[in-house]
Every structure is written in C-alpha cells, then in structure tokens.
Design a protein around this motif. Structure first.
Motif, PDB file in Angstrom:
ATOM      1  N   SER A   1       0.831  -1.205   0.000  1.00 25.69           N
ATOM      2  CA  SER A   1       0.000   0.000   0.000  1.00 25.69           C
ATOM      3  C   SER A   1       0.864   1.253   0.000  1.00 25.69           C
ATOM      4  CB  SER A   1      -0.881   0.032   1.247  1.00 25.69           C
ATOM      5  OG  SER A   1      -1.614  -1.151   1.340  1.00 25.69           O
ATOM      6  N   GLY A   2       0.302   2.319  -0.537  1.00 22.93           N
ATOM      7  CA  GLY A   2       1.027   3.578  -0.585  1.00 22.93           C
ATOM      8  C   GLY A   2       0.825   4.421   0.660  1.00 22.93           C
TER       9      GLY A   2
ATOM     10  N   ARG B   1      -6.086   5.073   6.151  1.00 21.27           N
ATOM     11  CA  ARG B   1      -6.374   3.738   6.661  1.00 21.27           C
ATOM     12  C   ARG B   1      -7.374   2.988   5.775  1.00 21.27           C
ATOM     13  NH1 ARG B   1      -3.443   3.239  10.633  1.00 21.27           N
ATOM     14  NH2 ARG B   1      -4.245   1.289  11.413  1.00 21.27           N
TER      15      ARG B   1
ATOM     16  N   TYR C   1      -4.696  -1.321   3.214  1.00 18.52           N
ATOM     17  CA  TYR C   1      -3.569  -1.045   4.102  1.00 18.52           C
ATOM     18  C   TYR C   1      -3.775  -1.683   5.473  1.00 18.52           C
ATOM     19  CZ  TYR C   1      -0.509   1.100   7.443  1.00 18.52           C
ATOM     20  OH  TYR C   1       0.390   1.263   8.455  1.00 18.52           O
TER      21      TYR C   1
ATOM     22  N   SER D   1      -2.082   4.537   3.868  1.00 13.90           N
ATOM     23  CA  SER D   1      -1.762   4.358   5.290  1.00 13.90           C
ATOM     24  C   SER D   1      -2.356   5.486   6.120  1.00 13.90           C
ATOM     25  CB  SER D   1      -0.251   4.260   5.499  1.00 13.90           C
ATOM     26  OG  SER D   1       0.339   5.531   5.654  1.00 13.90           O
TER      27      SER D   1
ATOM     28  N   GLU E   1      -1.353  -4.059   7.489  1.00 15.02           N
ATOM     29  CA  GLU E   1      -0.800  -3.644   8.773  1.00 15.02           C
ATOM     30  C   GLU E   1      -1.078  -4.679   9.856  1.00 15.02           C
ATOM     31  OE1 GLU E   1      -2.543  -0.508  11.326  1.00 15.02           O
ATOM     32  OE2 GLU E   1      -0.689   0.594  10.943  1.00 15.02           O
TER      33      GLU E   1
END
Ligand SMILES: Nc1ncnc2c1ncn2[C@@H]1O[C@H](COP(=O)(O)OP(=O)(O)O)[C@@H](O)[C@H]1O
Ligand SMILES: [Mg+2]
Lengths: 253, 354
Positions: free
Chosen positions: A109-110, A117, A121, A114, A125
């Motif tokens: 993800s970019g 959210r 992502y 992030s 995470e």
C-alpha cells in the motif's frame, strides 16, 4: 545461494578484503572467523551493499544473479538481511516499532492508503503487527514491547536486532558477532535459537563469531580470514587441525 | 492498542473547534487575529517537524515554500479591481489578471505548487547527505524571494500585494454577521485537519519508516527502506503544508511582499519546532500557540520602554533577541534538543559502518 567471486575491498591504502572467493549453499550455517581487523565485517558490508567492492562481484539467489551493484535496500528486498556488530537499533523507538518497521519493505500500500487507513492497508498492517508480536514472543521480548529500544540491556538488544532482521522475511541471514558480550549460558541459548529459526523460517545463515564453541558447534562450513586473505575453509574438524589457522588465529587466542 | 487514545485526542480537537466557534463570537478582533495566527503557526510548525523532527532531515527552506503558497493564493483570489490597483508600476500578465478562484481551490493549488517545488528541490539534493539539504533549501528560499522581486508582471515585485481578500463564507457570514471573522474557522479547521493528518501519518507504517530513517540511516537502509523515496515523500508533504500555511498567512495579513519571506520567518518556525520537541506533534501545537501569543505579548520589547526614572529608546528586534536566547537555553538544557540530535547524526555518519 551466495557466491563471492574474487572480491577485493580497498579503503585508500588498506586492503580490507583481498580477492576473496567463497560459496554458501542453501540451508547451510556457515561461519566466518578470523582475528580482529581481518575483514569479516567488511565482507558483510559488501554482501549487503553498504560498500561497492573495489573489484570482483557478489552473486545471489537460485540463479546466482549479480547483486554487488545494487543498493542495500534492494538487496534486503531480495532476501538478505543482517545484524550489526555494533548494535544499530532505532534507539528512540519502541521495541515493537523496531520489529514492525522490519516488515515495512514488504508493504504494498502507498502512503496515502496508510494515512486514510484504507482497508487494503489496514489488512496489511494487521499482518505486520501479528508478525512483529510473534517474533517478539519468539525472542522473548514481548513483555518489553512498549519500552524504548535503547533502554534494553545489551543481550536483549542483540535479540531485538535478530527479530527485526527476521521481520524482513530474509532467505539469507547475516549475523555479525551475535554472541558478543554473552555469558556461556546465553551463548548456549543463542546457538539453539539460531538452529531453531533456521528450521522454522527456512533460512541460510552466515555468521561471524569470536566464540569458538559457537562456530565449531553449529557451523557446517567455516571460512577463515586473516589480513583480508582467505587462509582456510572446511568443516570444524578440518579447521581445528589446519596448520595456518592454528598459527594465525587459534594458537594466539 | 492505542486506538482509544487517538480517538480521544480527535474528540478533544473537535470540542476545541466548537469552542473556537463560540470564542469567535465574543472576542475582539485583535484577539481573534492572534488566535488565527496561532492556527497558522501550528500548521507551519507541524510541517517543519515532519521534515526536520520526524524524518531527521535538516531543511531551512520553509519561508520559500510559504512564499509560493502565499503568492499563489493572493494572485488566484484577488479580484480584477484589486489587481489593477496593485499592479500600477507594471501591469499584470493578462492570463493571471482575469484568473479568479474560490479561496479553498486557490489554497489547495498554493499547497500543490509548494509541493511541486519541494519535489523539484528535494529530488536531486536528497540523494546527497543532509548537510547539502540545509544549504540547498536555504539557497532556494532566498532565490525564490529574489525571483519574486524581479517577476514584476506576476508578483508585483518588491511593492508586494495589498488587499488580499479574506476567507469569507457566505453562509456563516450571512447567518452570524461575522464577515471578517470566518478566517479563524478556516485556519483552525485546517490546523486541526493537519494535526489529525500527522497523527495518522505517524501511526502508520510510513510514518514509522520516517522515524527509522531519523534514528539510523544505515540500519533503515539495511532493513530495505528506500531512503531516497521516503525522504522525498516526507519533504514533499512538508512543503505542501508549508505552502498551505503560507497561503493562510497571506490572507490573514491581507498584505504580502518578498521581504516577509526572509530567513527570519523560517527561524520563527524552527523555534517552535525546537521548543515543542523534535518529532512531537502535541508539543509542536502547544509551542506554536505559546510562541505566537508570547510574540504578541512581548511586542512592547521592540518599542521604547518607560521605567519611571528613565526611558529606553525603541529597539526593534529585541523581541527576537529574547526568543533567540530562549532557543539557546532550550537547546542547552533540554536533553533531547535539536542540536544534540544533529551532532549525533553527523558523528554517526563519519563513524565506521560496522
Ligand atoms: N569504512 C572504512 N574505512 C576505512 N577502513 C575501513 C573501513 N571499514 C573497515 N576498514 C578497515 O578494514 C579492515 C577490516 O575491518 P573489519 O572488516 O571491520 O574487520 P573485522 O570485522 O574482521 O574485525 C580494518 O583494517 C579496518 O580498519
Ligand atoms: Mg567486525
């Protein structure tokens, strides 16, 4: 897995490593020994891309492709990760974050995913968090996860470095004097631990060590450097009975 | 893990915003202006902290990025009459003369322009070590100022721009009869969005990677973090926010000129970051507010002072002397001060790469 061809590393007038050629097979635990200043750490620095070799090349992977022209982060992405002789943790960050950051290189993800959210992502995470927690349990630092890395005692910092390196999902793990400063019991535990992670994560391990019992105990193959030159290689028995090694190294100790 | 804490903080921010709305109705316009300025410095402090505090880069170009944001907003929002009035020495280029955008779009474009310049400056320099970044950004910020002085048909040169329109909101202005005070809600609204943005950025994997780079570049690189890519991201976002802060400042002041964007402006923000703590979001917010209020409260230092039996002459700049001293005291006595970190970084770079 890893092949070093005629590699020379010179710093100004100092020849730290001289025309070194060696090969590591997949699944081995290989040791690199030699007196202080022999050029061992320099070999690691060249393999991980911190230094470009003055001459020669480093090949890696199933197909033994050249990596010695790549920057360190790309080499890490290919699956080579390391620990440092002089511990290099992210000191001010928590123990947890140190390990968590280890898996950042695998994140797809970019940045904006992030921040906002986005589910793709948060899913990634979550896996990173679980992995970090698992590794912290594995090295026995889960209880300390909220503490800052620099506040840990020395032995724990060494284990945290290994956990951080494992978080990058390496195939080849380089350990630079992992038992330095450890007492015999800790050293014994470390040897078991190295065997254990090698089996669990299907690793190849290349380690530098001064504790002879570690090297002789767990390494299948040992390379001996002296003043940048490879003076011997072989299994522990061969190394222990090698004239030049005894002269240059074992005898002195 | 810390999820509840984060939402609690956001809750506090929302309550604060509502509080501001109420304050807005009762305070006099001077106080409203100071509170407004606080919000702008919160944004600026956070943007510099992202670059210098969280990522450990040493950038000194904030005033330049602010100038880009400020001029973009001013040029894009000023109506035709204001422009013809301003550009009396040399007429404005026709293309820009008739260009007129709503405030929020102008502000966004201001931020994006600053980000673009941040990217263009950062990309070549961030491949090198940080010392070059400090020099390059300092130079850039000074060059932008000179360029703006000379681009008369676009920026009106050293005459500057006057009568920059306020950020009015028809709805609020109409309902409450507060045409001149909606600035405050814009500025604090954006400041709070910035705080939330920073919270989420630093909570995520990228924010942590920024911090890892600050802590130890060699280790971060060896863990597969692409230093260059991450530094450029941090620097570009920081420049974007600096542009936004500059745009808000232009509207807040109503008048801008190139002299406003001298190094002293960057220094003020650096002061906020150092006092608030490098890499500390809430510290920065508090120190931005404290410093802005104190700067206003200490205005008397610049004027002549009457001690009863004697009167000191006016000493413009005494205020800054006091603040510079404050900076030094903080750096000397606070253990996690900025200088200490910078020195350690420099030392680390020359130490052996074991
Ligand atoms: N960055 C460097 N610059 C100059 N000389 C270096 C550098 N890194 C290592 N050396 C030199 O190379 C030699 C080998 O060092 P090193 O690889 O650290 O040895 P070892 O790890 O076997 O103790 C030493 O003489 C050391 O001083
Ligand atoms: Mg060494």
């Amino acid at each position: 897995m890893l092949k070093i061809n005629n590699m020379t590393m010179r710093f100004g007038g100092v020849v730290a490593v001289n025309e070194l050629s060696m090969e590591i097979e997949k699944g081995q635990i290989v040791g690199l020994i030699g007196p202080n200043g022999a050029g061992k750490t320099t070999v690691f620095n060249v393999v991980t891309g911190v230094y470009k070799p003055t001459d020669g090349e480093v090949l890696y992977g199933e197909k033994l492709e050249k990596i010695s022209h790549l920057p360190p982060d790309q080499i890490a992405k290919l699956g080579i990760c390391r620990t440092f002789q002089n511990i290099r943790l992210f000191k001010e960050l928590s123990v947890f974050d140190n390990v968590f950051i280890g898996s950042h290189l695998r994140l797809k993800s970019g940045l904006f995913s992030s921040v906002f959210r986005i589910p793709t992502y948060t899913k990634e995470e979550k896996v990173m968090i679980e992995k970090a927690e698992y590794l912290l349990h594995k090295v026995g630092l889960y209880e300390e996860r909220e503490e800052k890395a620099f506040s840990l005692p020395y032995g724990m910092q060494r284990r945290l470095e290994i956990a951080r390196a494992l978080a990058t999902s390496p195939k080849l793990l380089l350990l630079d004097e992992p038992a330095a400063g450890m007492n015999p019991q800790e050293t014994q535990d470390l040897m078991e631990f190295i065997h254990n992670i090698k089996d669990e994560f299907d690793l190849t391990i290349f380690l530098i060590e001064h504790h002879m019992e570690v090297v002789m105990g767990i390494c299948e193959n040992i390379f001996v450097l002296d003043h940048g030159n490879l003076i011997a290689q072989g299994n522990p028995q061969e190394i222990q009975s090698d004239e030049r090694v005894i002269e240059a190294y074992l005898g002195v100790e | 893990m810390k999820k509840n804490g984060l939402w609690l903080k956001i809750g506090i921010l929302v309550v604060a915003l509502i509080g501001l709305f109420v304050i807005n109705l009762y305070l006099d316009s001077y106080k409203v202006k100071v509170i407004n300025l606080c919000a702008i410095y919160v944004i600026l402090g956070l943007s510099m902290n992202l670059i210098n505090g969280f990522t450990g880069l040493f950038s000194l170009g904030h005033a330049g990025f602010m100038a880009i944001g400020a001029y973009t907003v001013a040029i894009l929002t000023m109506p035709l009459e204001a422009k013809t009035m301003n550009y009396y020495m040399k007429p404005m280029v026709p293309f820009l003369l008739n260009l007129n955008l709503p405030f929020i779009f102008a502000l966004l474009i201001g931020g994006l322009m600053a980000a673009l310049f941040g990217f263009l400056i950062g990309a070549p320099v961030l491949k090198l070590t940080d010392d070059y970044l400090a020099i390059a950004t300092l130079g850039f910020s000074e060059i932008i100022r000179i360029v703006f002085i000379n681009l008369q048909s676009i920026t009106n040169g050293s005459l500057g721009l006057k009568a920059i329109p306020q950020m009015t909101n028809e709805f609020i202005a109409g309902k409450l009869g507060l045409a001149s005070r909606t600035n405050l809600l814009w500025a604090w609204g954006i400041a709070i969005l910035t705080i939330i943005f920073m919270q989420f950025l630093m909570k995520g994997s990228y924010g942590k990677a920024f911090k890892a780079i600050r802590e130890d570049e060699i280790a971060a690189r060896s863990m597969g973090i692409n230093l260059f890519k991450h530094k450029v991201m941090s620097f570009t976002i920081g420049s974007f926010l600096a542009g936004i802060g500059g745009g808000l400042l232009a509207v807040h002041l109503g008048t801008i000129d190139p002299a406003l964007f001298k190094f002293a402006l960057t220094f003020n923000i650096l002061l906020i970051v150092v006092l608030g703590g490098m890499g500390n979001i809430y510290g920065t917010v508090i120190s931005a507010i404290v410093i802005t209020v104190a700067m206003e409260a200490l205005r008397f230092l610049d004027g002549s002072m009457n001690f009863g039996f004697f009167t000191t002459p006016a000493l413009p700049g005494l205020r800054m002397v006091v603040f510079s001293l404050a900076l030094m005291v903080v750096v000397i006595f606070k253990r996690d001060g900025f200088i200490k970190e910078t020195l350690e970084k420099v030392r680390g770079r020359y130490a052996k790469n074991q």
